[in-house]
Enzyme design. Sequence first.
Site, PDB file in Angstrom:
ATOM      1  N   GLY A 149      34.278  35.376  40.113  1.00 41.14           N
ATOM      2  CA  GLY A 149      33.780  36.270  41.156  1.00 41.14           C
ATOM      3  C   GLY A 149      34.193  37.712  40.897  1.00 41.14           C
TER       4      GLY A 149
ATOM      5  N   ARG B 138      44.775  29.773  32.815  1.00 45.64           N
ATOM      6  CA  ARG B 138      45.217  30.873  33.668  1.00 45.64           C
ATOM      7  C   ARG B 138      46.733  31.052  33.636  1.00 45.64           C
ATOM      8  NH1 ARG B 138      41.103  30.117  38.783  1.00 45.64           N
ATOM      9  NH2 ARG B 138      39.677  31.776  38.177  1.00 45.64           N
TER      10      ARG B 138
END
Length: 402
Positions: free
Chosen positions: A382, A35
């Site tokens: 998500g 990330r």
Amino acid sequence: MRTLSSLGNLTGKTVLVRCDLNVPVKDGVIGDDGRIRASLDTINRLRSGGAKVVILSHLGRPEARAEAKFSLKPVAHRLSELLGSNVMFVSETIGEQAAQAIARLQPGEVLLLENVRFNEGETSKDSAIRRAFAQEIAALGDVFVSDGFGVVHREQASVTDLAELLPSAAGLLVERELTVLERLTRTPERPYTVVLGGSKVSDKLGVIHHLLDKVDTILIGGGMLFTFLAAKGYPVGASLLEADQIETVRGYVAKAQELGVAIEVPTDVVVAATFNADAQFEVVAADQIEQSTIGKTAVGLDIGPETAQRYADIIRRSRTVFWNGPMGVFEFENFARGTATVARALTECQGLTVVGGGDSAAAVRALGFSDSEFGHISTGGGASLEFLEGRTLPGLAAIGWT
Ligand code: ADP
Ligand code: MG
């Protein structure tokens, strides 16, 4: 959706950038840094445009107060290494120290503020509290860039409120993620398979019913599989279980049948005596968890080999595959096989394969696969699932997505 160019010339401007630098940190050491790497493009673009770059991020799920284990400090070090240039760090998100450090920033320099979730206002359900916190952040900069794709499905101060308070636009990561995910929502090639696992069971159960009218097959693994087994009336020992969701799950299964969508559930599982790397374990039929030698205290930690092979065959035959959530506790070698088998099948699939989610991305890398073996590795689990459901994500709406 507004993109970076909509912000005009950023030379000398203080640009607040929401990134998702939520990487696994253990004893101050970063595990998978995917990330952080994914955030570099936007940071570099802003630096070369002469902006003063101030980064906001969360890490983990602290209880709205400073907790050393959730500090972003180690991330500042790693980010410095990856950028090849010093990243300043301030141990608060808002306040005197933060304001002073930002006032000293020069064009092209980068500063990381401490975990936004150390502040009550970040995730507060009370919009006035959230807004007040966002106003304090907004006072620190001139414009806002939303690049934390992993959080764009959250209505949070540094995601939505901040975007409304300052001139705002999407960063390059958010743009890149959406380009791929749109290919999955517009006209996905069929068969289209979604693989669901992981541990955020209640979050992920909720997405299933929205996916039912979009996909051909859903493969169930990870922690949520036990709620599906319980829905069939099988005892699940001490495995993860959302007992209050059993009826809901029965509803999904019935709806799937009606629509002709296959929801595949494991026929065998790996159970362990305890939740530990070196725990005694065995493979049992899915309806025999409490008949294992471990008995009622058995904890299911992976899908079984027969299930993994069956899932792998379905994945290889698919033309579009989206995978979120490890099939088992891949961090422990004995319970990583299901995840490894599914990952390999994705690399062998000829269609478009997308892996989404922090832990899912970390899992495929930890298991020795390289990013290039997949169509796309998304930084958001998500967020990408909610996007695939066709929902309007609040963080995207706030930067002009329609
Ligand atoms: P992602 O970050 O990819 O969205 P999650 O955060 O939902 O995925 O879940 C990842 C975690 O799920 C991993 O740490 C893994 O150990 C855990 N997990 C997978 N299967 C199980 C299981 N059967 N029981 C408990 N935890 C599980
Ligand atoms: Mg996760």
